[in-house]
Motif scaffolding. Structure first.
Motif, PDB file in Angstrom:
ATOM      1  N   THR A  67      -5.167  -2.337  10.696  1.00  0.00           N
ATOM      2  CA  THR A  67      -6.459  -2.225  11.370  1.00  0.00           C
ATOM      3  C   THR A  67      -7.016  -0.813  11.246  1.00  0.00           C
ATOM      4  N   LEU A  68      -6.138   0.171  11.166  1.00  0.00           N
ATOM      5  CA  LEU A  68      -6.585   1.562  11.023  1.00  0.00           C
ATOM      6  C   LEU A  68      -7.265   1.807   9.681  1.00  0.00           C
ATOM      7  N   LEU A  69      -7.059   0.900   8.709  1.00  0.00           N
ATOM      8  CA  LEU A  69      -7.757   0.991   7.430  1.00  0.00           C
ATOM      9  C   LEU A  69      -8.730  -0.173   7.228  1.00  0.00           C
ATOM     10  N   LEU A  98     -16.518   3.500   5.003  1.00  0.00           N
ATOM     11  CA  LEU A  98     -15.133   3.041   4.989  1.00  0.00           C
ATOM     12  C   LEU A  98     -14.455   3.401   3.668  1.00  0.00           C
ATOM     13  N   CYS A  99     -15.178   3.275   2.551  1.00  0.00           N
ATOM     14  CA  CYS A  99     -14.612   3.636   1.244  1.00  0.00           C
ATOM     15  C   CYS A  99     -14.276   5.116   1.173  1.00  0.00           C
ATOM     16  N   ASP A 100     -15.124   5.961   1.772  1.00  0.00           N
ATOM     17  CA  ASP A 100     -14.852   7.399   1.785  1.00  0.00           C
ATOM     18  C   ASP A 100     -13.694   7.745   2.717  1.00  0.00           C
ATOM     19  N   TYR A 101     -13.582   6.981   3.798  1.00  0.00           N
ATOM     20  CA  TYR A 101     -12.538   7.227   4.789  1.00  0.00           C
ATOM     21  C   TYR A 101     -11.156   6.860   4.259  1.00  0.00           C
ATOM     22  N   ARG A 102     -11.066   5.732   3.557  1.00  0.00           N
ATOM     23  CA  ARG A 102      -9.780   5.284   3.018  1.00  0.00           C
ATOM     24  C   ARG A 102      -9.320   6.225   1.916  1.00  0.00           C
ATOM     25  N   GLY A 103      -8.130   6.711   2.040  1.00  0.00           N
ATOM     26  CA  GLY A 103      -7.564   7.597   1.032  1.00  0.00           C
ATOM     27  C   GLY A 103      -7.805   9.061   1.330  1.00  0.00           C
ATOM     28  N   LYS A 104      -8.985   9.394   1.834  1.00  0.00           N
ATOM     29  CA  LYS A 104      -9.304  10.799   2.081  1.00  0.00           C
ATOM     30  C   LYS A 104      -8.914  11.242   3.488  1.00  0.00           C
ATOM     31  N   THR A 105      -9.286  10.445   4.493  1.00  0.00           N
ATOM     32  CA  THR A 105      -8.903  10.759   5.873  1.00  0.00           C
ATOM     33  C   THR A 105      -7.579  10.092   6.236  1.00  0.00           C
ATOM     34  N   THR A 106      -7.451   8.836   5.840  1.00  0.00           N
ATOM     35  CA  THR A 106      -6.258   8.046   6.150  1.00  0.00           C
ATOM     36  C   THR A 106      -5.791   7.333   4.893  1.00  0.00           C
ATOM     37  N   SER A 107      -4.507   7.397   4.621  1.00  0.00           N
ATOM     38  CA  SER A 107      -3.952   6.685   3.468  1.00  0.00           C
ATOM     39  C   SER A 107      -2.679   5.976   3.888  1.00  0.00           C
ATOM     40  N   MET A 108      -2.172   5.114   2.996  1.00  0.00           N
ATOM     41  CA  MET A 108      -1.085   4.227   3.384  1.00  0.00           C
ATOM     42  C   MET A 108      -0.015   4.134   2.309  1.00  0.00           C
ATOM     43  N   ILE A 109       1.227   4.150   2.753  1.00  0.00           N
ATOM     44  CA  ILE A 109       2.366   3.849   1.891  1.00  0.00           C
ATOM     45  C   ILE A 109       2.741   2.398   2.169  1.00  0.00           C
ATOM     46  N   PHE A 110       2.549   1.540   1.182  1.00  0.00           N
ATOM     47  CA  PHE A 110       2.791   0.118   1.391  1.00  0.00           C
ATOM     48  C   PHE A 110       4.277  -0.210   1.239  1.00  0.00           C
ATOM     49  N   GLN A 111       4.642  -1.349   1.816  1.00  0.00           N
ATOM     50  CA  GLN A 111       6.040  -1.758   1.862  1.00  0.00           C
ATOM     51  C   GLN A 111       6.611  -2.019   0.476  1.00  0.00           C
ATOM     52  N   GLU A 112       5.827  -2.626  -0.412  1.00  0.00           N
ATOM     53  CA  GLU A 112       6.319  -2.971  -1.743  1.00  0.00           C
ATOM     54  C   GLU A 112       5.397  -2.348  -2.793  1.00  0.00           C
ATOM     55  N   ALA A 181       3.189   9.792  -3.539  1.00  0.00           N
ATOM     56  CA  ALA A 181       2.314  10.737  -4.242  1.00  0.00           C
ATOM     57  C   ALA A 181       0.873  10.235  -4.232  1.00  0.00           C
ATOM     58  N   LEU A 182       0.675   8.942  -4.474  1.00  0.00           N
ATOM     59  CA  LEU A 182      -0.669   8.365  -4.464  1.00  0.00           C
ATOM     60  C   LEU A 182      -1.295   8.471  -3.080  1.00  0.00           C
ATOM     61  N   ALA A 183      -0.496   8.229  -2.044  1.00  0.00           N
ATOM     62  CA  ALA A 183      -1.006   8.314  -0.673  1.00  0.00           C
ATOM     63  C   ALA A 183      -1.423   9.735  -0.307  1.00  0.00           C
TER      64      ALA A 183
END
Length: 359
Positions: A67-69, A98-112, A181-183
């Motif tokens: 939800t945070l993303l 939202l596109c600017d926010y994702r990755g720049k302000t908040t990013s995610m390390i996914f499970q797989e 690294a991507l996150a």
């Protein structure tokens, strides 16, 4: 020029928590019956700290994180409450913001990472694309150098060669490092880690946990770390929130929840861990029954049917969160009518005085 009203809130202060979630509810409406995956979650994440969300599958941990993303399908998801990150209203963002926010302000390390990374592009190209998407002033050569530096930072061997590798050409541990690294590529303030060590063997899990903690301290990141493993939470977190049935049932510092757990569910999770003081032939404690059906949540406490302390009140009413008062308490909260220390009949496993055993 007047300030953007979306950024004017208590969350914008440097002294305020980076993340403020207030009474968050998330309901999925795509099936035959609505599924109340998250119910009234309130949580804050201080700047530069790690908060772990722990609990069984279906407790609402990953739903809260996503939800945070805003990763849930918009047409089949109802969200209410308030989610502020750096003072910005995440639930009120438009698609461009939202596109600017994702990755720049908040990013995610996914499970797989094998599923999260694009299989048809080299990993390095994906990192370079992310960097240039959020900072067009960066040239291709500069983005390449930054990607190389990120691979070195997460300790991927032969980083120049690995930038050209496809996800399937990397081992599980190396893919997870590439995912980290991507996150970190666009230097976010908040890092979301959704069970980042689940698919890895024990040795690699320890390496990834050490790496995450080191990077968090070095970069001053705020982190929300989702895990089934309370031992992993102890190693990386400053605070722990225990979720059950879509609600946070107990929250406090790592030391408080390990040494003074108040909710029967938290105590049961701790009791189900193996530990060095176990005697030969001693059986692990188990939690009887199954987690609740989120499409048919009971009127009262969701844990009542599995709890030895449950009374008629527990089955009829939903307990409110309340402060636990004890020496050294730092925001220790519990949602239970009969909260208290474990009984002698159900002792907790001993935990060392220093919770961070990997330090």
């Amino acid at each position: 020029m007047s300030a953007d009203p979306k950024t004017l809130s208590a969350g914008a202060s440097d002294d305020a928590p980076l993340v403020q979630i207030e009474d968050l509810c998330v309901t999925f409406t795509g099936g035959r019956k609505p599924v109340q995956a998250v119910s009234g979650v309130t949580l804050s994440v201080p700047r530069g700290q790690v908060v772990a969300l722990i609990g069984e599958s279906g407790s609402g941990k990953s739903v809260t994180l996503r939800t945070l993303l805003r990763l849930h399908p918009e047409r089949r998801t109802k969200m209410s409450g308030r989610v502020l990150v750096g003072g910005r209203d995440v639930l009120g963002m438009g698609s461009r913001e939202l596109c600017d926010y994702r990755g720049k302000t908040t990013s995610m390390i996914f499970q797989e990472p094998l599923l999260a990374l694009d299989p048809v592009y080299p990993v390095g190209a994906q990192i370079i694309e992310s960097i240039r998407r959020h900072d067009p002033s960066v040239s291709q050569a500069q983005a390449h150098q930054r990607a190389l530096a990120l691979f070195e930072q997460v300790r991927i061997p032969s980083p120049e060669r690995r930038l050209q590798a496809y996800p399937h050409e990397m081992s599980g541990g190396m893919r997870q490092r590439a995912m980290i690294a991507l996150a970190l590529a666009c230097r976010p303030q908040l890092l979301l880690a959704d069970e980042p060590t689940t698919a890895l063997d024990a040795t690699v899990q320890i390496q990834i946990l050490l790496l995450l903690r080191e990077l968090q301290r070095e970069l001053g990141l705020s982190v929300i770390f989702v895990t089934h493993d309370i031992g992993a939470a102890v190693e990386v977190a400053d605070r722990v929130a225990v979720m059950y049935g879509g609600r946070i049932v107990e929250e406090g510092t790592v030391r408080e929840l390990i040494h003074r757990p108040q909710h029967p569910y938290t105590q049961a999770l701790l009791g189900s861990r193996s530990h060095g003081a176990m005697t030969p032939g001693q059986r692990l404690q188990t939690i009887g029954g199954s987690p609740p059906d989120l499409a048919n949540l009971p009127a009262g406490c969701s844990f009542a049917e599995r709890c030895s302390r449950a009374s008629d009140l527990c089955r009829q009413a939903q307990p409110e969160a309340r402060e636990v008062v004890h020496s050294g308490s730092l925001g220790h909260r519990v949602r239970c009518f009969h909260a208290g220390p474990a009984t002698p009949a159900a002792p907790l496993p001993p935990v060392g005085e220093e919770p961070h055993a990997l330090a």
